[in-house]
Design an enzyme around this catalytic site. Structure first.
Site, PDB file in Angstrom:
ATOM      1  N   GLY A 221       1.576   4.881   7.164  1.00 16.38           N
ATOM      2  CA  GLY A 221       1.322   3.870   6.132  1.00 16.38           C
ATOM      3  C   GLY A 221       0.245   2.913   6.594  1.00 16.38           C
ATOM      4  O   GLY A 221      -0.567   3.246   7.460  1.00 16.38           O
ATOM      5  N   THR A 223      -1.778  -0.336   8.226  1.00 11.68           N
ATOM      6  CA  THR A 223      -1.769  -1.000   9.535  1.00 11.68           C
ATOM      7  C   THR A 223      -0.916  -2.270   9.474  1.00 11.68           C
ATOM      8  O   THR A 223      -0.170  -2.572  10.412  1.00 11.68           O
ATOM      9  CB  THR A 223      -3.208  -1.304   9.979  1.00 11.68           C
ATOM     10  OG1 THR A 223      -3.919  -0.054  10.027  1.00 11.68           O
ATOM     11  CG2 THR A 223      -3.267  -1.951  11.348  1.00 11.68           C
ATOM     12  N   ALA A 224      -0.983  -2.992   8.346  1.00  8.41           N
ATOM     13  CA  ALA A 224      -0.202  -4.231   8.222  1.00  8.41           C
ATOM     14  C   ALA A 224       1.289  -3.941   8.343  1.00  8.41           C
ATOM     15  O   ALA A 224       2.007  -4.638   9.075  1.00  8.41           O
ATOM     16  CB  ALA A 224      -0.511  -4.893   6.879  1.00  8.41           C
ATOM     17  N   THR A 225       1.765  -2.903   7.664  1.00 13.55           N
ATOM     18  CA  THR A 225       3.192  -2.563   7.756  1.00 13.55           C
ATOM     19  C   THR A 225       3.520  -2.024   9.141  1.00 13.55           C
ATOM     20  O   THR A 225       4.593  -2.306   9.687  1.00 13.55           O
ATOM     21  CB  THR A 225       3.569  -1.540   6.663  1.00 13.55           C
ATOM     22  OG1 THR A 225       3.198  -2.073   5.392  1.00 13.55           O
ATOM     23  CG2 THR A 225       5.057  -1.240   6.661  1.00 13.55           C
ATOM     24  N   GLY A 226       2.595  -1.283   9.735  1.00 14.64           N
ATOM     25  CA  GLY A 226       2.813  -0.757  11.091  1.00 14.64           C
ATOM     26  C   GLY A 226       3.092  -1.867  12.087  1.00 14.64           C
ATOM     27  O   GLY A 226       3.963  -1.747  12.955  1.00 14.64           O
ATOM     28  N   GLU A 243       1.107   6.243  12.372  1.00 15.27           N
ATOM     29  CA  GLU A 243      -0.124   6.800  11.795  1.00 15.27           C
ATOM     30  C   GLU A 243      -0.569   5.829  10.716  1.00 15.27           C
ATOM     31  O   GLU A 243       0.046   5.763   9.644  1.00 15.27           O
ATOM     32  CB  GLU A 243       0.143   8.186  11.197  1.00 15.27           C
ATOM     33  CG  GLU A 243       0.585   9.228  12.203  1.00 15.27           C
ATOM     34  CD  GLU A 243      -0.532   9.651  13.143  1.00 15.27           C
ATOM     35  OE1 GLU A 243      -1.685   9.216  12.974  1.00 15.27           O
ATOM     36  OE2 GLU A 243      -0.236  10.416  14.075  1.00 15.27           O
ATOM     37  N   CYS A 277      -5.617   9.035   4.282  1.00 18.44           N
ATOM     38  CA  CYS A 277      -5.862   8.192   5.458  1.00 18.44           C
ATOM     39  C   CYS A 277      -7.184   8.561   6.125  1.00 18.44           C
ATOM     40  O   CYS A 277      -8.013   7.705   6.385  1.00 18.44           O
ATOM     41  CB  CYS A 277      -4.701   8.308   6.423  1.00 18.44           C
ATOM     42  SG  CYS A 277      -4.280  10.006   6.806  1.00 18.44           S
TER      43      CYS A 277
HETATM   44  P1  NAD Z   1       2.507   0.848   3.074  1.00 18.57           P
HETATM   45  O1  NAD Z   1       2.356   0.410   4.482  1.00 18.57           O
HETATM   46  O2  NAD Z   1       2.400  -0.181   2.007  1.00 18.57           O
HETATM   47  O3  NAD Z   1       3.947   1.532   2.851  1.00 18.57           O
HETATM   48  C1  NAD Z   1       4.344   2.640   3.603  1.00 18.57           C
HETATM   49  C2  NAD Z   1       5.858   2.678   3.667  1.00 18.57           C
HETATM   50  O4  NAD Z   1       6.335   1.549   4.396  1.00 18.57           O
HETATM   51  C3  NAD Z   1       6.565   2.650   2.319  1.00 18.57           C
HETATM   52  O5  NAD Z   1       7.671   3.530   2.374  1.00 18.57           O
HETATM   53  C4  NAD Z   1       7.012   1.219   2.231  1.00 18.57           C
HETATM   54  O6  NAD Z   1       8.123   1.012   1.364  1.00 18.57           O
HETATM   55  C5  NAD Z   1       7.379   0.914   3.657  1.00 18.57           C
HETATM   56  N1  NAD Z   1       7.405  -0.494   4.029  1.00 18.57           N
HETATM   57  C6  NAD Z   1       6.803  -1.544   3.409  1.00 18.57           C
HETATM   58  N2  NAD Z   1       7.056  -2.703   4.092  1.00 18.57           N
HETATM   59  C7  NAD Z   1       7.827  -2.362   5.158  1.00 18.57           C
HETATM   60  C8  NAD Z   1       8.379  -3.094   6.250  1.00 18.57           C
HETATM   61  N3  NAD Z   1       8.205  -4.424   6.370  1.00 18.57           N
HETATM   62  N4  NAD Z   1       9.084  -2.421   7.178  1.00 18.57           N
HETATM   63  C9  NAD Z   1       9.262  -1.087   7.087  1.00 18.57           C
HETATM   64  N5  NAD Z   1       8.760  -0.330   6.073  1.00 18.57           N
HETATM   65  C10 NAD Z   1       8.051  -0.971   5.121  1.00 18.57           C
HETATM   66  O7  NAD Z   1       1.467   2.025   2.886  1.00 18.57           O
HETATM   67  P2  NAD Z   1       1.109   2.805   1.531  1.00 18.57           P
HETATM   68  O8  NAD Z   1       0.385   1.847   0.631  1.00 18.57           O
HETATM   69  O9  NAD Z   1       2.314   3.494   1.029  1.00 18.57           O
HETATM   70  O10 NAD Z   1       0.102   3.907   2.088  1.00 18.57           O
HETATM   71  C11 NAD Z   1      -1.260   3.699   2.215  1.00 18.57           C
HETATM   72  C12 NAD Z   1      -1.660   3.418   3.651  1.00 18.57           C
HETATM   73  O11 NAD Z   1      -1.161   4.441   4.486  1.00 18.57           O
HETATM   74  C13 NAD Z   1      -3.155   3.437   3.864  1.00 18.57           C
HETATM   75  O12 NAD Z   1      -3.536   2.388   4.724  1.00 18.57           O
HETATM   76  C14 NAD Z   1      -3.423   4.769   4.548  1.00 18.57           C
HETATM   77  O13 NAD Z   1      -4.599   4.822   5.292  1.00 18.57           O
HETATM   78  C15 NAD Z   1      -2.194   4.908   5.359  1.00 18.57           C
HETATM   79  N6  NAD Z   1      -1.945   6.320   5.702  1.00 18.57           N
HETATM   80  C16 NAD Z   1      -2.157   6.716   6.997  1.00 18.57           C
HETATM   81  C17 NAD Z   1      -2.007   8.056   7.346  1.00 18.57           C
HETATM   82  C18 NAD Z   1      -2.248   8.532   8.753  1.00 18.57           C
HETATM   83  O14 NAD Z   1      -1.848   9.640   9.081  1.00 18.57           O
HETATM   84  N7  NAD Z   1      -2.861   7.766   9.616  1.00 18.57           N
HETATM   85  C19 NAD Z   1      -1.628   8.981   6.382  1.00 18.57           C
HETATM   86  C20 NAD Z   1      -1.404   8.535   5.076  1.00 18.57           C
HETATM   87  C21 NAD Z   1      -1.564   7.188   4.761  1.00 18.57           C
END
Ligand code: NAD
Length: 468
Positions: A221, A223-226, A243, A277
């Site tokens: 997901g 970077t901010a959530t990571g 990731e 991504c």
């Molecule tokens: P996101 O970070 O908004 O959400 C991802 C997941 O995290 C969702 O299931 C969401 O409900 C959950 N989440 C939200 N807040 C949380 C918290 N505080 N604690 C735990 N989980 C939480 O990302 P998105 O908008 O769903 O996806 C898009 C992003 O993902 C883009 O930045 C993209 O580049 C990245 N991405 C990276 C890869 C990779 O392999 N590097 C692959 C696909 C997507």
């Protein structure tokens, strides 16, 4: 409208609360997502913990066979999964859309099933024998995004169960239904509790990341959530694979052939309508062929049909959600305000659906949002450069480091430039193609760890060194 259930301990569990899942092409309700409570999450972690006691000691052959059985279940339901995915995600059935994604999930599952991590003998001398063996970690918490939900769920779940872990997955609330269905199918061939699914918003993800019963979190997901997940996992020192977001640069060298590379550049940037991504998100083109590349790319983009994913004529679909649509719109407007020249697209028509036109913006540079930040949508900035050193410096001038690419006829020269890019994967004359036998992951702020192949499998294990 169908109300889906959670899958906990091998049973479908109904919740009292639900949320609508919306078709991004029409705004219609696709189905109702169950909203898991903390009690449901505890039950899922409890079921996975109970299952770990027996699953972790099954034989390697048994786990391999179980993963192959999962693949067969996916294959038997491929059409159903693809249709559900199109309805909630928006990507077309056709082209590099839903059928392609389900095919990818299947290919990764089959490949990962056949991987193995045999015991390594580090020393075998009269002084003693030393072995390195790999053991499962425990209950893995998997948190997935909305762009490739089924394939990414398999990227998380299959290596985890292949190595003897059990899983609780939490998909994105924007695309939860295909993951629920996937986990239901997995449960037709796995013992109860090995794979569980809970759905809800970010709060339930945060609770999963901090849960004392979870030993490792694998997250794909933003970077901010990571960052938040890393903080939440700190108290219990969970293992992490992250990731995260990318802002991949592509560099077109002076010897490239604009006509020959246009198709590859286009799909590198616009696969899944740019919601990938490791898509090409900034394109640097040498001054000597800048206008030719812009012209060829524009001509290629102009003939791609955009539409409802259920229509077999559609090759690309809508942006998955309104928030992402608004980000793309705002970044394109910011680029325009800073002198960007819109070559194609840039002006969405009013609904229904989140259709944003395929957009190319020329004559932009660092200092505008479309270049500096991840747009994650169908808009590509094209930046002019005068010498290759300048292009390399600009490509690396970003906190992200997921992928990158170099385009040119002299492959040795292209490779030299590729080696200087700060990113986890680099491609020459293509961009973004991943495969199940090649490790994939980000450097800098694009993540920690890798997925795929034996290196990816190792991330779901701990090392036990045996001195005998
Ligand atoms: P996101 O970070 O908004 O959400 C991802 C997941 O995290 C969702 O299931 C969401 O409900 C959950 N989440 C939200 N807040 C949380 C918290 N505080 N604690 C735990 N989980 C939480 O990302 P998105 O908008 O769903 O996806 C898009 C992003 O993902 C883009 O930045 C993209 O580049 C990245 N991405 C990276 C890869 C990779 O392999 N590097 C692959 C696909 C997507």
């Amino acid at each position: 409208m169908q109300a889906f259930g959670l899958m906990i301990g091998g049973r479908s569990v109904a919740t009292s609360d639900h949320a609508d899942v919306i078709d991004p092409a029409t705004g219609a309700v696709v189905g109702r997502m169950p909203l898991a409570s903390q009690v449901d999450l505890d039950a899922a972690v409890g079921a996975a913990t109970a299952a770990f006691a027996t699953w972790s000691v099954t034989s390697d052959a048994e786990r391999k066979a179980a993963c192959q059985a999962i693949a067969s279940a996916i294959e038997a339901h491929a059409d159903e999964l693809a249709r559900l995915l199109t309805l909630e995600q928006g990507k077309p059935l056709n082209g590099l859309g839903s059928r392609f994604e389900i095919g990818g999930a299947l290919a990764w599952t089959r490949h990962t099933a056949e991987l193995a991590l045999p015991v390594e003998v580090l020393q075998d001398t009269p002084e003693g024998r030393v072995e390195l063996q790999r053991k499962p970690i425990g209950v893995v918490g998997s948190i997935t995004p909305w762009n490739w939900p089924v394939m990414i769920a398999c990227w998380h779940i299959i290596p985890a169960v292949r190595t003897g872990n059990t899983v609780v997955i939490k998909p994105s609330p924007l695309t939860p239904l295909s993951t629920i269905r996937l986990v239901e199918l997995m449960n037709t061939v796995l013992p109860p509790g090995v794979v569980n699914v809970v759905t809800g918003d970010g709060d339930i993800g945060a609770a999963l990341a901090a849960h004392t019963g979870i030993a490792k979190v694998t997250f794909t997901g933003s970077t901010a959530t990571g960052r938040k997940i890393m903080a939440g996992a700190a108290d219990t020192l969970k293992r992490l694979t992250l990731e995260l977001g990318g802002n991949d640069a592509g560099i077109v060298l002076p010897d490239a052939d604009p006509k020959a590379i246009a198709e590859g550049l286009f799909w590198g940037a616009f696969i899944n309508s740019g919601q990938t991504c490791a898509a090409l998100k900034r394109l640097y083109v040498h001054d000597s062929l800048y206008d030719d590349v812009c012209r060829e790319l524009t001509a290629y983009a102009a003939q791609i049909p955009l539409g409802n994913g259920l229509d077999e004529r559609s090759v690309l679909g809508p942006v998955q959600n309104r928030m992402q649509f608004d980000i793309v719109s705002a970044y394109v407007e910011d680029a325009r305000a800073k002198g960007g020249r819109v070559l194609i697209g840039g002006s969405p028509t009013a609904g229904p659906g989140n259709f944003y036109p395929l957009t190319l913006v020329a004559d932009v540079d660092h200092g505008c949002k479309l270049v500096d930040h991840e747009q994650f949508g169908p808009a590509l900035p094209i930046i002019r450069y005068g010498n290759v050193e300048e292009a390399i410096a600009k490509a690396n001038d970003n906190p992200a480091g997921l992928g990158g690419s170099v385009w040119g006829r002299d492959l040795a020269r292209a490779r030299d430039v590729a080696n200087r890019l700060e990113c986890g994967s680099v491609w020459i004359n293509r961009h973004g193609a991943v495969q199940p036998n090649a490790p994939f992951g980000g450097v800098k702020q694009s993540g920690i760890g890798v997925e795929f192949g034996a290196e990816g499998l190792k991330e779901f294990t701990t090392i036990q060194t045996v001195f005998c």
